[in-house]
Write a protein that holds these residues in place. Structure first.
Motif, short mmCIF file in Angstrom:
data_model
loop_
_atom_site.label_atom_id
_atom_site.label_comp_id
_atom_site.label_asym_id
_atom_site.label_seq_id
_atom_site.Cartn_x
_atom_site.Cartn_y
_atom_site.Cartn_z
N ASP A 1 6.48 5.97 7.68
CA ASP A 1 5.91 7.12 6.80
C ASP A 1 7.64 7.57 5.87
OD1 ASP A 1 3.55 7.98 7.67
OD2 ASP A 1 4.24 8.31 9.75
N ILE A 2 6.84 8.15 5.44
CA ILE A 2 9.02 9.02 3.87
C ILE A 2 8.07 10.25 4.26
CG2 ILE A 2 9.56 9.05 1.72
CD1 ILE A 2 8.72 6.39 1.65
N MET A 3 9.35 11.59 4.86
CA MET A 3 8.83 12.58 4.84
C MET A 3 9.58 13.28 3.45
SD MET A 3 12.21 13.24 7.36
CE MET A 3 13.54 12.53 7.94
N PRO A 4 8.93 14.53 3.57
CA PRO A 4 9.58 15.14 1.79
C PRO A 4 11.14 14.86 1.86
CG PRO A 4 7.74 16.47 3.58
CD PRO A 4 8.21 15.63 3.85
N GLU A 5 11.65 15.20 2.87
CA GLU A 5 13.66 15.39 2.28
C GLU A 5 13.35 14.15 1.86
OE1 GLU A 5 18.16 16.29 2.40
OE2 GLU A 5 16.04 17.03 2.22
N SER B 1 15.59 10.55 -2.13
CA SER B 1 15.99 8.76 -2.51
C SER B 1 14.70 8.67 -4.06
CB SER B 1 15.25 7.69 -1.83
OG SER B 1 14.10 8.32 -1.30
N SER B 2 15.10 7.60 -4.01
CA SER B 2 13.84 6.51 -5.17
C SER B 2 12.51 5.87 -5.00
CB SER B 2 14.63 5.71 -6.01
OG SER B 2 15.05 4.64 -5.11
N LEU B 3 12.56 6.15 -3.39
CA LEU B 3 10.95 5.52 -2.91
C LEU B 3 10.23 6.21 -3.30
CD1 LEU B 3 11.95 5.55 1.29
CD2 LEU B 3 12.27 4.03 -1.48
N HIS B 4 9.77 7.57 -3.76
CA HIS B 4 8.86 7.78 -4.41
C HIS B 4 8.48 7.05 -5.82
CE1 HIS B 4 11.82 10.22 -6.37
NE2 HIS B 4 10.91 10.46 -7.38
N GLU B 5 9.80 6.47 -6.45
CA GLU B 5 9.37 5.89 -7.28
C GLU B 5 7.99 4.63 -7.32
OE1 GLU B 5 12.56 5.61 -9.87
OE2 GLU B 5 12.58 7.30 -9.98
N GLY C 1 0.89 -0.95 -0.24
CA GLY C 1 0.08 -0.07 0.46
C GLY C 1 1.21 1.19 0.08
N ILE C 2 0.50 1.85 -0.42
CA ILE C 2 1.30 3.88 -0.96
C ILE C 2 0.50 4.72 -0.77
CG2 ILE C 2 2.30 4.33 -1.87
CD1 ILE C 2 3.66 2.34 -3.74
N THR C 3 0.35 5.85 0.07
CA THR C 3 -0.23 6.63 0.15
C THR C 3 0.46 7.78 0.15
OG1 THR C 3 -2.20 5.43 1.61
CG2 THR C 3 -1.98 8.35 1.03
N LYS C 4 0.29 8.73 -0.49
CA LYS C 4 1.01 10.62 -1.08
C LYS C 4 0.27 11.29 -0.72
CE LYS C 4 3.84 8.21 -4.78
NZ LYS C 4 4.58 8.75 -6.10
N GLN C 5 0.63 12.40 0.10
CA GLN C 5 0.38 13.20 0.46
C GLN C 5 1.02 14.83 -0.40
OE1 GLN C 5 -2.00 13.53 4.25
NE2 GLN C 5 -3.63 13.34 3.41
N GLY C 6 1.50 15.23 -1.08
CA GLY C 6 2.39 16.05 -1.44
C GLY C 6 3.62 15.23 -1.76
N GLU C 7 4.53 15.33 -1.03
CA GLU C 7 6.25 15.02 -1.21
C GLU C 7 5.86 14.31 0.39
OE1 GLU C 7 8.59 18.02 -1.66
OE2 GLU C 7 9.19 17.55 -3.79
N ALA C 8 5.05 13.64 0.51
CA ALA C 8 4.71 12.66 2.15
C ALA C 8 3.78 11.54 1.42
CB ALA C 8 4.48 13.07 3.08
N MET C 9 5.09 10.89 1.86
CA MET C 9 3.59 9.15 1.84
C MET C 9 4.29 8.76 2.92
SD MET C 9 6.49 8.23 -1.43
CE MET C 9 5.94 6.83 -1.58
#
Length: 219
Positions: A61-65, A70-74, A14-22
């Protein structure tokens, strides 16, 4: 801290995104053994904090930095990821010192078979990172502790044995795919100390120089 020896290949559930937060949920059974809230787990080389878990998955959780560096946003649901729990004091240290603090990303340029190994050549997206990369030195690619076999003006190459390839998610990556890169922490600290410039109002500059390190056998 980690060693760069992948314990398990997990699957993105599962992946949930809100802007640059995941917020991510990762399917896994081995690294969830004995896990507690707040524990650290490396996901493709990125140190993340466990925010919830059950026997077959954990969330983080993945913060904007982290999103930007990293490539986690892909990542997409179903993608395979390398997982490693933080090392325990007294355990064998089979890789090298890995913090899980990704320095940047690189793109696989070529993937070629060389006898019983596979050689990946990776172009570094931030060429400044190559100052920390030396042939036969250590590098972390997507959380895997590897040895650099060669470098060029903007690339590095690593050679991977069949066992490592079969036990990690790198087996699913080919030319054009991005990977997370963490350089050797020792090199980063030495470079920082040698080039650090104190404010004029600060104490006198350190006497630590390249010449001093060479004279005393550190270089």
């Amino acid at each position: 801290m980690f060693t760069g020896l992948v314990e398990e290949v997990g699957k993105m559930k599962g992946i949930t995104k809100q802007g640059e937060a995941m917020h991510i949920i990762v399917g896994a059974t081995h690294v969830t053994e004995g896990v507690m809230l707040g524990d650290s787990i490396s996901v493709n080389g990125v140190c993340l904090t466990v925010t919830s878990f059950d026997r077959a998955s954990f969330a983080a959780d993945i913060m904007p930095e982290t999103y930007r560096k990293s490539s986690l946003h892909e990542l997409r649901p179903g993608d395979q990821v390398n997982l490693e729990r933080a090392m325990q004091a007294g355990a064998r240290f089979g890789g090298h010192i890995v913090q899980g603090h990704v320095d940047g990303t690189g793109q696989i340029v070529t993937r070629e078979t060389d006898a019983n190994s596979v050689v990946y050549t990776i172009q570094i997206n931030d060429s400044d990172l190559l100052r920390y990369v030396i042939p036969k030195g250590s590098i972390t690619i997507d959380g895997i502790s590897l040895t650099v076999i060669d470098t060029s003006a903007n690339t590095l190459s690593v050679s991977i044995i069949p066992h490592t390839l079969s036990q990690t998610a790198l087996q699913y990556k080919h030319a054009g795919d991005n990977v997370n890169i963490e350089c050797d922490v020792i090199g980063k600290y030495v470079d920082h100390l040698l080039h650090y410039k104190q404010p004029e109002s600060a104490a006198p500059k350190s006497k630590l120089t390249t010449a001093f390190l060479m004279e005393n056998g550190f270089l």
